[in-house]
Motif scaffolding. Sequence first.
Motif, PDB file in Angstrom:
ATOM      1  N   UNK A 169      -0.930   0.556 -12.092  1.00 34.62           N
ATOM      2  CA  UNK A 169      -1.124  -0.498 -12.649  1.00 34.62           C
ATOM      3  C   UNK A 169      -1.046  -1.653 -11.744  1.00 34.62           C
ATOM      4  N   UNK A 170      -0.033  -1.504 -10.793  1.00 39.45           N
ATOM      5  CA  UNK A 170       0.134  -2.451  -9.733  1.00 39.45           C
ATOM      6  C   UNK A 170      -1.100  -2.456  -8.624  1.00 39.45           C
ATOM      7  N   UNK A 171      -1.549  -1.272  -8.423  1.00 37.88           N
ATOM      8  CA  UNK A 171      -2.675  -1.196  -7.607  1.00 37.88           C
ATOM      9  C   UNK A 171      -4.088  -1.779  -8.157  1.00 37.88           C
ATOM     10  N   UNK A 172      -4.204  -1.578  -9.664  1.00 37.50           N
ATOM     11  CA  UNK A 172      -5.094  -1.997 -10.259  1.00 37.50           C
ATOM     12  C   UNK A 172      -5.294  -3.471 -10.345  1.00 37.50           C
ATOM     13  N   UNK A 173      -4.089  -4.375 -10.590  1.00 41.59           N
ATOM     14  CA  UNK A 173      -3.978  -5.593 -10.396  1.00 41.59           C
ATOM     15  C   UNK A 173      -4.227  -6.235  -9.466  1.00 41.59           C
ATOM     16  N   UNK A 174      -4.116  -5.555  -8.302  1.00 39.40           N
ATOM     17  CA  UNK A 174      -4.284  -6.118  -6.940  1.00 39.40           C
ATOM     18  C   UNK A 174      -5.487  -5.870  -6.294  1.00 39.40           C
ATOM     19  N   UNK A 175      -6.000  -4.519  -6.557  1.00 36.81           N
ATOM     20  CA  UNK A 175      -7.142  -3.879  -5.887  1.00 36.81           C
ATOM     21  C   UNK A 175      -8.300  -3.853  -6.686  1.00 36.81           C
ATOM     22  N   UNK A 176      -8.175  -3.990  -8.115  1.00 44.63           N
ATOM     23  CA  UNK A 176      -9.193  -3.846  -8.961  1.00 44.63           C
ATOM     24  C   UNK A 176      -9.449  -2.616  -9.455  1.00 44.63           C
ATOM     25  N   UNK A 177     -10.228  -2.367 -10.434  1.00 43.55           N
ATOM     26  CA  UNK A 177     -10.108  -0.947 -11.240  1.00 43.55           C
ATOM     27  C   UNK A 177     -11.108   0.109 -10.559  1.00 43.55           C
ATOM     28  N   UNK A 178     -11.852  -0.206  -9.491  1.00 38.39           N
ATOM     29  CA  UNK A 178     -12.508   0.826  -8.769  1.00 38.39           C
ATOM     30  C   UNK A 178     -11.516   1.509  -7.707  1.00 38.39           C
ATOM     31  N   UNK A 179     -11.118   2.607  -7.895  1.00 34.73           N
ATOM     32  CA  UNK A 179     -10.104   3.336  -6.946  1.00 34.73           C
ATOM     33  C   UNK A 179     -10.969   4.055  -5.771  1.00 34.73           C
ATOM     34  N   UNK A 180     -12.062   4.255  -6.229  1.00 32.80           N
ATOM     35  CA  UNK A 180     -12.955   4.971  -5.318  1.00 32.80           C
ATOM     36  C   UNK A 180     -13.122   4.242  -3.952  1.00 32.80           C
ATOM     37  N   UNK A 181     -12.959   3.021  -4.090  1.00 33.90           N
ATOM     38  CA  UNK A 181     -13.216   2.531  -2.611  1.00 33.90           C
ATOM     39  C   UNK A 181     -11.911   2.177  -1.752  1.00 33.90           C
ATOM     40  N   UNK A 182     -10.565   2.938  -2.357  1.00 28.58           N
ATOM     41  CA  UNK A 182      -9.455   2.644  -1.924  1.00 28.58           C
ATOM     42  C   UNK A 182      -8.966   3.902  -1.142  1.00 28.58           C
ATOM     43  N   UNK A 183      -8.199   3.510  -0.056  1.00 26.24           N
ATOM     44  CA  UNK A 183      -7.635   4.359   0.988  1.00 26.24           C
ATOM     45  C   UNK A 183      -6.004   4.124   0.586  1.00 26.24           C
ATOM     46  N   UNK A 184      -5.410   5.038   0.241  1.00 26.73           N
ATOM     47  CA  UNK A 184      -3.962   4.960  -0.223  1.00 26.73           C
ATOM     48  C   UNK A 184      -2.869   5.841   0.598  1.00 26.73           C
ATOM     49  N   UNK A 185      -1.844   5.421   1.250  1.00 29.75           N
ATOM     50  CA  UNK A 185      -1.169   6.224   2.228  1.00 29.75           C
ATOM     51  C   UNK A 185       0.070   6.158   1.401  1.00 29.75           C
ATOM     52  N   UNK A 186       0.568   7.537   1.464  1.00 29.86           N
ATOM     53  CA  UNK A 186       2.267   7.613   0.721  1.00 29.86           C
ATOM     54  C   UNK A 186       3.046   8.233   1.983  1.00 29.86           C
ATOM     55  N   UNK A 187       4.097   7.251   2.354  1.00 29.20           N
ATOM     56  CA  UNK A 187       4.648   7.559   3.617  1.00 29.20           C
ATOM     57  C   UNK A 187       6.241   8.063   3.175  1.00 29.20           C
ATOM     58  N   UNK A 188       6.821   9.232   3.686  1.00 28.86           N
ATOM     59  CA  UNK A 188       8.150   9.520   3.696  1.00 28.86           C
ATOM     60  C   UNK A 188       8.517  10.693   3.066  1.00 28.86           C
ATOM     61  N   UNK A 189       9.350  10.852   2.309  1.00 33.40           N
ATOM     62  CA  UNK A 189      10.264  12.272   1.957  1.00 33.40           C
ATOM     63  C   UNK A 189       9.419  12.739   0.637  1.00 33.40           C
ATOM     64  N   UNK A 190       8.308  13.290   1.005  1.00 34.36           N
ATOM     65  CA  UNK A 190       7.359  13.890  -0.114  1.00 34.36           C
ATOM     66  C   UNK A 190       8.185  15.158  -0.756  1.00 34.36           C
ATOM     67  N   UNK A 191       9.020  15.730   0.155  1.00 34.91           N
ATOM     68  CA  UNK A 191       9.251  16.958  -0.213  1.00 34.91           C
ATOM     69  C   UNK A 191      10.405  16.869  -1.467  1.00 34.91           C
ATOM     70  N   UNK A 192      11.088  15.916  -1.656  1.00 38.89           N
ATOM     71  CA  UNK A 192      12.140  15.739  -2.710  1.00 38.89           C
ATOM     72  C   UNK A 192      11.524  14.903  -3.806  1.00 38.89           C
ATOM     73  N   UNK A 193      10.189  14.216  -3.505  1.00 39.85           N
ATOM     74  CA  UNK A 193       9.768  13.083  -4.368  1.00 39.85           C
ATOM     75  C   UNK A 193       9.038  13.549  -5.741  1.00 39.85           C
TER      76      UNK A 193
END
Lengths: 343, 426
Positions: A169-193
């Motif tokens: 929802x936050x991404x859509x509000x800030x970047x619009x509904x077209x996720x196809x043009x977005x590059x998203x990076x998730x950084x950190x402890x993915x093992x436990x997340x």
Amino acid sequence: MVNKATRKTDNMIGKDLWNIQLDNNGNLKHLLTIEGLSTEMLTSILDTAETFAGVNESVKKVPLLRGKTIVNLFFEASTRTRTTFELAAKRLSADVLNINISTSATSKGESLLDTLRNLEAMQCDMFIVRHESSGTAHFIANHVAPHISVLNAGDGRHAHPTQALLDMFTIRRNKGADFGKLRVAIVGDLLHSRVARSQIHALNILNTGEIRVVAPKTLLPKDIEQMGVSVYHDIQSGIKDADVVIMLRLQKERMQGALLPSEQEYFQLYGLTEERLKAAKPDAIVMHPGPINRGVEIDSTVADGPQSVILNQVTYGIAVRMAVMSMTLGSHSTSDDKQRKSS
Amino acid sequence: MSRLLIQNGRVIDPANNLDQVTNIYISDGKIFAVGDACEGFQADQTIEATGHYVIPGIVDICARLREPGLEYKADIASETVAATSAGITTLCIPPDTDPVIDEPAVVELIHRKVKNAGHANVVALGALTLGLKGEYLSEMAALKTAGCVGLSNARSPVHNTLVISRAFEYAATHNMTVFIEANDPWLSNKGCAHEGPVSTRLGLPPIPYSAETASIAHYLELITDTNVRAHFCRLSCARSVEMINQAKTMGLNVTADVSAHQLHLTEMDISSFNSQCHVIPPLRNQRDRDALRTGISHNILSAICSDHQPHEIDAKQAPFPATEPGISALETLLPLTLRLVNDGQMNLTTAISKLTKEPAEILGINRGTLSQNAAADICIINPATEWTLDANSLISQGRNTPFHGWNFTGKVSQTLIDGKVIYSAN
């Protein structure tokens, strides 16, 4: 070869992990995981949340779930998630019961199923569950009376679907509904997340252009690339030209498990500073599911800086949870309820 | 004394390279002869076995009967009855009972219970270390005298390598086989699922391959050093099969087994958090399952066992990581093995050998064969019976099985122990 058709047995087996979330009409009955939900379903949840975002700002309360009883069943400590669920329920006019199980029944030896049976007997309509074991929400959904909806508020390392939805929802509000043009990076402890796992599913379902995960090998679960992400071990290249940078919380106990040498070294290598953030797109947004460890995974200047939407995430959490509650309880509500909703 | 004739069955006895339609003559609880005619033999009773397989009674190299110590789950009486209904005539139990099998009195207690129950034979492994604590040696010679057929520390780790080494030397002194459940507890780290895409997706604490393979490598060096006879229990990884093969090629005195469920299920089976598939070692991937099957058909692995672990209902009624691992598996050991034969994965003689002759040899008992003068433990199977497993109809006190609803072909019609019909399907 094992014959698929011959493999059915009692409660859980044979049902797909996600199918138990939908009722026979394809409506949302429980929300246990993002995995397996359709693009239409996700979009519809976000659209519904959009209508509630207005409620939060002006009206504050609607009577959609008047007469319903919602139980916050938290086996693990939580402040934000429990509070926003509670607020969401109250703004929908539901009655809310908060139960902190770690200090009550199970410590007296009562089994999880016994606890559920007792709460069922109190005529509740929805359980919002957080538990340290992966699969708890599914277990509960498989064992509750048919009229009860279950929302997963975090189970072990498995899923935290409402958090992922409010992030979308936050991404859509800030970047619009077209996720196809977005590059998203998730950084950190993915093992436990559990948050990261749910985010990855949601981003894939919304057809995000590129999903990256950035962490040392010790904090990445095996074969994570099979979830549809590209893996980076270096934050500079990992967040380069990203539209969205999601930082994950690093728990202090990770040092004891020999996963990392020290917080200092982690911050040096993976901490998000203003300088590093320059590698992302100039209009990139910075997100964090909270609570933040300032100076461990994120610098205060970034957390409080102009690109941070961390507090918006918290606000949107209420609207998103209102949407999920109204949709799940609405899917098996009385015609009276439905009329009220459409008017 | 009583004389029994089993006639016109397809007698399959891998120990004697026998697979032909013929008769078995039993006298005084022992095999008197196998063949078309036996001069002067007057049978008191005749079992007509036309169209049936007649095989040695199954020897299950690992079954937990829960007694003594966990009788609310099951007991020796309930489980030995379940065993004979499934063609199993001898069970070997690990020493992790409560009290631990680390002194002759416990062995005697078990033997007495088994005798009173009057069903399947039960042999026990003694504890390798006192209380399975990994500190002091058990009285191995006394345990051997009391009837223990081998030694094991079960799932309990021995952290001190010198203790393992000395325990192996002492076991070798007494010509006893050590049974090893290879697991590095640091690497398995309270995990509950194979480390791979499924555990990653479900967020389940993972158990890497190395938890098993690093432990096997460690033990193989100690076996080389001490020259003890060793048996590796319940392999789960393709790499483990390779390592055992290499060790055998190098002339080490090692054998290994696999549980029947590992030959059928994979990590995919836990993907709906199905706690019935929560087992230790965990279900790995299809490549591992296929390597384990090949391990059996290429004679790298010597035995298929049940790894029977009956539970009360509540043990499986919890979120996946909080459930207790294990399957109530006595009654699916033969069906799952026959299923591999029916699916063309292995030939019948090999399958029977892995259930009878080879496990009996590993345990050093004179059973699992139809040789003259061997105990007349026999399983008669109707290979054409088609049936569906219903978990609620299991004879075992534990109803925990992931195989509910599976279709099988072939069912035990009669089981004999020491020449007596102890189970009959009708």
